[in-house]
Enzyme design. Structure first.
Site, mmCIF file in Angstrom:
data_model
loop_
_atom_site.group_PDB
_atom_site.id
_atom_site.type_symbol
_atom_site.label_atom_id
_atom_site.label_comp_id
_atom_site.label_asym_id
_atom_site.label_seq_id
_atom_site.Cartn_x
_atom_site.Cartn_y
_atom_site.Cartn_z
ATOM 1 C CG ASP A 67 -0.346 -0.571 2.473
ATOM 2 O OD1 ASP A 67 0.893 -0.569 2.568
ATOM 3 O OD2 ASP A 67 -1.083 -1.000 3.365
ATOM 4 C CG ASN A 136 -9.229 -1.808 11.322
ATOM 5 O OD1 ASN A 136 -8.274 -2.472 10.933
ATOM 6 N ND2 ASN A 136 -9.629 -0.699 10.721
ATOM 7 C CG HIS A 138 -6.030 -2.551 8.401
ATOM 8 N ND1 HIS A 138 -6.132 -1.210 8.736
ATOM 9 C CD2 HIS A 138 -4.736 -2.884 8.666
ATOM 10 C CE1 HIS A 138 -4.968 -0.780 9.170
ATOM 11 N NE2 HIS A 138 -4.115 -1.776 9.145
ATOM 12 C CD GLU A 143 -8.883 0.680 7.190
ATOM 13 O OE1 GLU A 143 -8.644 -0.341 7.879
ATOM 14 O OE2 GLU A 143 -8.581 1.818 7.558
HETATM 15 C C1 F6R Z 1 1.044 -1.463 6.090
HETATM 16 C C2 F6R Z 1 0.075 -2.530 6.267
HETATM 17 C C3 F6R Z 1 -0.832 -2.540 7.444
HETATM 18 C C4 F6R Z 1 -0.074 -2.875 8.726
HETATM 19 C C5 F6R Z 1 -1.020 -2.848 9.927
HETATM 20 C C6 F6R Z 1 -0.314 -3.112 11.222
HETATM 21 O O1 F6R Z 1 1.762 -1.636 4.894
HETATM 22 O O2 F6R Z 1 0.016 -3.398 5.446
HETATM 23 O O3 F6R Z 1 -1.845 -3.483 7.222
HETATM 24 O O4 F6R Z 1 0.498 -4.140 8.610
HETATM 25 O O5 F6R Z 1 -1.638 -1.583 10.004
HETATM 26 O O6 F6R Z 1 0.526 -2.035 11.493
HETATM 27 P P1 F6R Z 1 1.563 -2.068 12.684
HETATM 28 O O7 F6R Z 1 2.585 -3.066 12.321
HETATM 29 O O8 F6R Z 1 2.135 -0.667 12.724
HETATM 30 O O9 F6R Z 1 0.791 -2.430 13.911
#
Ligand code: F6R
Length: 241
Positions: A67, A136, A138, A143
């Site tokens: 992303d 959440n 994702h 999302e």
């Molecule tokens: C970012 C991504 C997100 C993160 C998720 C967890 O490229 O793919 O899905 O993996 O938001 O983020 P952290 O590791 O910061 O808790």
């Protein structure tokens, strides 16, 4: 799904880095699907160490990130392009042309989404996809919603995600509210998926994702039906299971 229970964040990082390094050693032309956020930092640090020791060669590797924030330039310190350069790419011998992220500044977002799907397709598909999970549920920036999106798309970030990620932004920064993300199809088409999860704050959502129904309200729940998922999680993250 294989579940590898480890003591802590360091062990999680080394275990995931081991799988990725085996992938690169066994197939030097590997396509790695990569994530950003706090969780993979230790994985990247470990891979850099092994690269510096001479154990890993990324010269033929391709990386495709999940992303990118919409509206941020690659030079913006909050962009995922910048994060990846800083945390991983600038430390290894990967070729710049083999590094792929959505272009946050693309003038035509629909065309950018199609271009990114073509990048994934033309790479021959992701060999190993590294994934974190949001609070959440994702994955990438898919999302919670009413459907699983197939292809790359632009998504509005939920208030939960904006809140979770505002730790990376100072008061003066404008935090983007939308992002490009790889769709669920591309993630699920990865030959192997390595999910890393650390900390108590992820325990409830991890339990729901693994043991609840497969539901687009919990995007990570789709991983239940992939045939090669390795979850590497520390004791805290697994404490609800
Ligand atoms: C970012 C991504 C997100 C993160 C998720 C967890 O490229 O793919 O899905 O993996 O938001 O983020 P952290 O590791 O910061 O808790």
């Amino acid at each position: 799904m294989k579940i590898v229970r480890v003591e802590d964040y360091d062990k999680m990082s080394r275990t995931a880095a081991n799988i990725i390094s085996a992938q690169v050693i066994l197939k030097p032309t590997s396509v790695l699907g990569l994530a950003t956020g706090s969780t993979p930092i230790g994985v990247y640090q470990q891979l850099i160490k092994w690269y510096e020791k001479g154990d890993l060669d990324f010269s033929q590797v391709t990386t495709i990130n999940l992303d990118e924030y919409k509206g941020l330039s690659p030079e913006d310190a909050h962009s995922y392009k910048y994060y990846m350069r800083d945390a991983f790419h600038k430390h290894i011998n990967i070729k710049p042309e083999n590094i792929h992220l959505p272009n946050g500044l693309a003038e035509d977002p629909d065309a950018e989404c199609r271009r990114y799907d073509d990048v994934i397709q033309n790479s021959g598909g992701v060999d190993t996809q590294l994934l974190g999970i949001g609070h959440n549920g994702h994955i990438g920036f898919n999302e919670p919603g009413s459907v699983f999106h197939r292809d790359t798309y632009v998504t509005d970030l939920t208030s939960r995600t904006l809140e979770a990620n505002n730790r990376f932004f100072s008061k003066e920064d404008v935090q983007p509210v939308s992002a490009y993300t790889m769709g669920i199809k591309a993630i699920m088409q990865a030959k192997r998926i390595v999910v890393i999860v650390s900390g108590k704050s992820k325990a409830a959502i991890l339990n729901t994702a693994l043991n609840g129904p497969i539901d687009p309200q919990v995007p990570a729940s789709i991983l239940q039906i992939h045939n090669d998922v390795t979850l590497i999680a520390d004791q805290d993250a697994l404490s609800y299971l």
